[in-house]
Design an enzyme around this catalytic site. Structure first.
Site, short mmCIF file in Angstrom:
data_model
loop_
_atom_site.label_atom_id
_atom_site.label_comp_id
_atom_site.label_asym_id
_atom_site.label_seq_id
_atom_site.Cartn_x
_atom_site.Cartn_y
_atom_site.Cartn_z
N ARG A 52 36.99 64.41 94.56
CA ARG A 52 36.94 63.57 95.77
C ARG A 52 38.32 63.61 96.43
O ARG A 52 39.35 63.60 95.73
CB ARG A 52 36.53 62.14 95.44
CG ARG A 52 35.05 62.01 95.06
CD ARG A 52 34.62 60.57 94.98
NE ARG A 52 33.26 60.43 94.48
CZ ARG A 52 32.17 60.36 95.24
NH1 ARG A 52 32.31 60.41 96.56
NH2 ARG A 52 30.97 60.23 94.71
N HIS A 98 34.31 62.41 100.53
CA HIS A 98 33.82 63.77 100.28
C HIS A 98 34.60 64.80 101.07
O HIS A 98 35.17 64.50 102.12
CB HIS A 98 32.34 63.89 100.67
CG HIS A 98 31.41 63.12 99.80
ND1 HIS A 98 31.15 63.46 98.48
CD2 HIS A 98 30.66 62.02 100.05
CE1 HIS A 98 30.29 62.59 97.97
NE2 HIS A 98 29.98 61.71 98.90
N HIS A 130 25.15 60.22 99.66
CA HIS A 130 24.78 59.56 100.90
C HIS A 130 23.98 60.51 101.80
O HIS A 130 22.94 60.14 102.35
CB HIS A 130 26.02 59.07 101.65
CG HIS A 130 26.61 57.81 101.09
ND1 HIS A 130 27.07 57.69 99.81
CD2 HIS A 130 26.82 56.59 101.68
CE1 HIS A 130 27.54 56.48 99.60
NE2 HIS A 130 27.40 55.78 100.72
N ARG A 132 31.59 60.23 105.95
CA ARG A 132 31.95 60.40 104.54
C ARG A 132 33.26 61.19 104.39
O ARG A 132 34.03 60.94 103.48
CB ARG A 132 30.82 61.11 103.79
CG ARG A 132 29.50 60.38 103.80
CD ARG A 132 29.61 58.99 103.22
NE ARG A 132 29.81 59.03 101.78
CZ ARG A 132 30.19 57.99 101.05
NH1 ARG A 132 30.46 56.83 101.64
NH2 ARG A 132 30.33 58.10 99.75
#
Length: 347
Positions: free
Chosen positions: A79, A168, A115, A162
């Site tokens: 991440r 991400h 997501h 995101r």
């Protein structure tokens, strides 16, 4: 992968510089695409509008989130919010000036984006149903395509959000979108409506044992499956942003609990009796509002965090309760009130 990650950091940095004024909108996009929303919002709303579509949304959400969990364990995705510190690519002077947010600090691996993947799959069945409904009413191909365009625009916005919050890298978002669309298309063809409770129970147990088997199998060969929790805890800007409900086992508890709850709800004698009751649009709207409000209250009930096992058990039970609330308890309450009011009017 290092060059891909560095490019992703540049994209995130550019997004934060250019879209900083839209921070609240992007955080909202991340919120509506939270996998939890498919269980706690989209399922009850679609269920009362169309029972089959609601069941399909929950079914797809369960299977897609379970697959997302297994993919993440196997792909070891970094991440951005911790990679910039752990990679060793940047010195203190070269460290990108990036901002973290409350929803940045998820504790699981990053690839593919849950997501994008779970919401993309759940929204697929909603989008195709709405598109078919519009075409039946208008016979217009242009109007029919409007939900499709909106669907992909929203997925793009989710992906940008995101990346913006450092949850991400771009390639993880793209992987999530493509996988979610594909799973929505494939899984949307089957609706588990008229099967026995034992099938829901065995499927729930199968998903649980399958994930645990993968976890312990990786652990046995020397893979530290919990490596991301340590990194997220170490590099999250604020300790209170680390939440146990973003951990991989929380996803597993939600999926297996919701599947059991779906089976219990659809197998209930009360559900069978309610089948003969034709709800008006007014009563459907009442059920939707009540469901979302009550589920929101249930969601905010604090769970014990003194023991992770106790937390996951309670989290499992909470998510098993949600389908029962939607399918049985709330319609029964509304129906009972309706019957009482109708009998009083007749008197």
């Amino acid at each position: 992968m290092e060059s891909i990650h560095m490019h992703g950091i540049r994209v995130a940095e550019s997004l934060q510089q250019t879209l900083g004024g839209f921070e609240k909108s992007l955080l909202w996009m991340s919120w509506i695409s939270d996998p939890k929303a498919s269980f706690f919002i989209y399922f009850p709303v679609t269920y009362f509008l169309s029972r089959k579509i609601g069941i399909s949304v929950l079914w797809i959400s369960v299977l897609t989130e379970w697959l997302n969990l297994t993919f993440k364990w196997l792909l070891f995705g970094e991440r951005p919010f911790w990679w910039i510190h752990e990679s060793g690519v940047y010195s203190e002077q070269q460290m990108p000036k990036l901002k973290q947010f409350y929803s940045s600090c998820e504790t699981g691996p990053g690839s593919p984006s849950g997501h994008a993947m779970i919401t993309g799959a759940a929204w697929w069945v909603m989008m195709t149903t709405l598109s078919a409904f519009i075409y039946d009413r208008t016979r217009s191909s242009m109007a029919k395509n409007a939900p499709i365009i909106l669907y992909f625009v929203m997925l793009l916005a989710i992906g940008i959000s995101r990346i913006f919050i450092l949850a991400h890298f771009p390639h993880q978002v793209l992987a999530g979108i493509f996988t979610g669309v594909a799973l929505g298309f494939l899984l949307g063809r089957y609706i588990p409506e008229n099967i026995k409770l034992i099938h829901y129970v065995t499927t729930s147990i199968g998903l649980l044992l399958g994930a645990l088997g993968l976890y312990w199998g990786l652990h046995y060969i020397g893979v530290n499956v919990s490596w991301t929790i340590l990194l997220a805890t170490k590099w999250c800007a604020k300790p209170e942003w680390i939440r146990l409900d973003t951990a991989p086992f929380s996803s597993l508890s939600r999926d297996t609990g919701a599947l059991l709850g779906l089976g219990l709800g659809l197998s209930s004698p009360v559900y069978s009796r309610l089948q003969a009751w034709k709800m008006t649009w007014k009563l459907k709207m009442i059920c939707i509002v009540l469901s979302v409000l009550i589920i929101e209250i249930v969601d905010h009930v604090p769970l014990s965090k003194h023991s992770s096992i106790l937390f996951y058990v309670l989290f499992y039970l909470k998510n098993a309760l949600v389908p029962v609330l939607v399918i049985v308890i709330i319609p029964w309450i509304v129906h009972s009130i309706f019957v009482i009011q109708h009998s009083q009017k007749q008197q």
